[in-house]
Design a protein around this motif. Structure first.
Motif, short mmCIF file in Angstrom:
data_model
loop_
_atom_site.label_atom_id
_atom_site.label_comp_id
_atom_site.label_asym_id
_atom_site.label_seq_id
_atom_site.Cartn_x
_atom_site.Cartn_y
_atom_site.Cartn_z
N SER A 126 123.33 7.89 16.67
CA SER A 126 123.93 8.06 17.99
C SER A 126 125.45 8.03 17.91
N HIS A 127 126.01 7.06 17.21
CA HIS A 127 127.46 6.92 17.14
C HIS A 127 128.09 7.98 16.24
N TRP A 128 127.38 8.40 15.20
CA TRP A 128 127.91 9.46 14.35
C TRP A 128 128.01 10.77 15.13
N PHE A 129 126.95 11.11 15.84
CA PHE A 129 126.97 12.32 16.67
C PHE A 129 128.10 12.25 17.70
N GLN A 130 128.24 11.08 18.33
CA GLN A 130 129.27 10.92 19.35
C GLN A 130 130.67 11.08 18.77
N MET A 131 130.92 10.46 17.64
CA MET A 131 132.24 10.54 17.02
C MET A 131 132.55 11.97 16.58
N TYR A 132 131.58 12.63 15.97
CA TYR A 132 131.80 13.98 15.47
C TYR A 132 132.01 14.97 16.62
N SER A 133 131.22 14.85 17.67
CA SER A 133 131.37 15.74 18.82
C SER A 133 132.70 15.51 19.52
N THR A 134 133.20 14.27 19.45
CA THR A 134 134.50 13.96 20.05
C THR A 134 135.61 14.75 19.39
N PHE A 135 135.61 14.78 18.06
CA PHE A 135 136.64 15.52 17.35
C PHE A 135 136.48 17.03 17.53
N LEU A 136 135.24 17.51 17.64
CA LEU A 136 135.03 18.95 17.87
C LEU A 136 135.60 19.39 19.21
N SER A 159 139.37 9.99 21.76
CA SER A 159 138.54 8.78 21.75
C SER A 159 137.08 9.13 22.01
N HIS A 160 136.19 8.50 21.27
CA HIS A 160 134.76 8.74 21.47
C HIS A 160 134.26 8.14 22.78
N LYS A 161 135.11 7.32 23.42
CA LYS A 161 134.75 6.71 24.69
C LYS A 161 135.08 7.59 25.89
N ASP A 162 135.69 8.73 25.62
CA ASP A 162 136.02 9.67 26.70
C ASP A 162 134.80 10.53 27.02
N VAL A 163 134.08 10.14 28.07
CA VAL A 163 132.86 10.86 28.46
C VAL A 163 132.95 11.35 29.90
N LYS A 164 134.18 11.59 30.36
CA LYS A 164 134.38 12.01 31.75
C LYS A 164 133.70 13.35 32.06
N ASP A 165 133.56 14.19 31.02
CA ASP A 165 132.96 15.51 31.25
C ASP A 165 131.44 15.51 31.12
N LYS A 166 130.86 14.35 30.83
CA LYS A 166 129.41 14.25 30.70
C LYS A 166 128.76 14.10 32.07
N GLN A 195 119.91 0.50 24.09
CA GLN A 195 119.10 1.45 23.32
C GLN A 195 118.89 2.74 24.10
N VAL A 196 118.72 2.62 25.42
CA VAL A 196 118.60 3.81 26.26
C VAL A 196 119.89 4.62 26.20
N ILE A 197 121.01 3.92 26.26
CA ILE A 197 122.32 4.58 26.18
C ILE A 197 122.50 5.25 24.84
N ASN A 198 122.04 4.62 23.77
CA ASN A 198 122.13 5.23 22.44
C ASN A 198 121.38 6.56 22.38
N VAL A 199 120.20 6.59 22.98
CA VAL A 199 119.42 7.83 23.01
C VAL A 199 120.14 8.90 23.83
N THR A 259 123.41 13.90 24.35
CA THR A 259 124.57 14.59 24.93
C THR A 259 125.55 15.02 23.84
N ALA A 260 125.72 14.20 22.80
CA ALA A 260 126.61 14.58 21.70
C ALA A 260 126.04 15.75 20.92
N ALA A 261 124.72 15.75 20.72
CA ALA A 261 124.07 16.88 20.04
C ALA A 261 124.24 18.16 20.85
#
Length: 223
Positions: free
Chosen positions: A109-119, A124-131, A200-204, A209-211
């Motif tokens: 979950s965190h790897w996908f989030q971090m990688y999608s952040t840079f793409l 910051s990986h905590k920037d999810v305003k567009d989600k 755990q729900v948030i991780n899923v 969303t990152a995928a």
């Protein structure tokens, strides 16, 4: 590299929050070296490292020492610490596969989030305003809520670690017996269980969303 660039790079390495990060790594190494022989000391050291995780963010904002290196160091330290604890729990309980699956979910979950952040060009990986997911926005947008979920998860794992013994290796048996204990312990266990479940729900959700962001990047690049 020019001397000035080298000096700047060195200064980032020596930021106060990054030094705290190095200190956390040392503490965790000592803690896990003692995890099978000194359970109480391990729990104290692990929680102290977890407490320092909150300190480094405060220092970063206080002294304007926010850095990409510090963000990556912080996340890697968090993920490795939790992964090691889950690996230990998988050895203490049966079925150990439960903790290994939680380990896999946390890292993925965190790897996908971090990688999608840079793409997406974010800093910051905590920037999810567009989600679109409200729970993910609430998690990263409200620090107390995120803190509750994170602390609850770590506390739950430590409780399970401290309650493990050679006679009782079933996760379900330990959970049921803990709920039947004193009201304070059962209430603490129940509250941490809620926070853990939400995380755990948030991780899923985060992984999905990152995928989706990675797939969107692929489709946009292929046009």
């Amino acid at each position: 590299m020019a001397p000035q660039s080298t000096q700047r790079a060195l200064s980032v390495y020596l930021y106060i929050p990054n030094i705290i990060g190095y200190f956390r790594i040392i503490i965790n190494c000592v803690a896990f070296a003692l995890c099978y022989s000194h359970k109480t000391l391990f729990a104290i050291l692990y929680f102290f490292s977890f407490f320092c995780d909150g300190l480094d963010g405060w220092f970063a904002r206080k002294f304007n020492q926010v850095s990409t290196f510090g963000a990556v160091l912080d996340m890697v330290t968090d993920r490795v610490s939790t992964a090691c604890l889950l690996a230990v729990l998988s050895q203490l309980y049966r079925p150990g596969l439960i903790f290994l699956l939680l380990l896999g979910l946390d890292i993925t979950s965190h790897w996908f989030q971090m990688y999608s952040t840079f793409l997406s060009g974010k800093t910051s990986h905590k920037d999810v305003k567009d989600k679109n997911n409200w729970l993910l926005k609430a998690y990263y947008g409200h620090r107390p809520f995120m803190a509750f979920c994170c602390v609850a998860s770590e506390v739950l794992y430590i409780i399970l670690y401290l309650l493990a013994d050679e006679q009782t290796t079933s996760v379900l048996d330990v959970c049921l017996s803990t709920i039947k204990e004193t009201p304070l312990l059962s209430l603490s266990f129940f509250v941490t269980l809620i926070g853990w479940a939400v995380k755990q729900v948030i991780n899923v959700i985060q992984m999905k969303t990152a995928a989706d962001s990675c797939v969107f990047y692929d489709t946009k690049r292929s046009k």
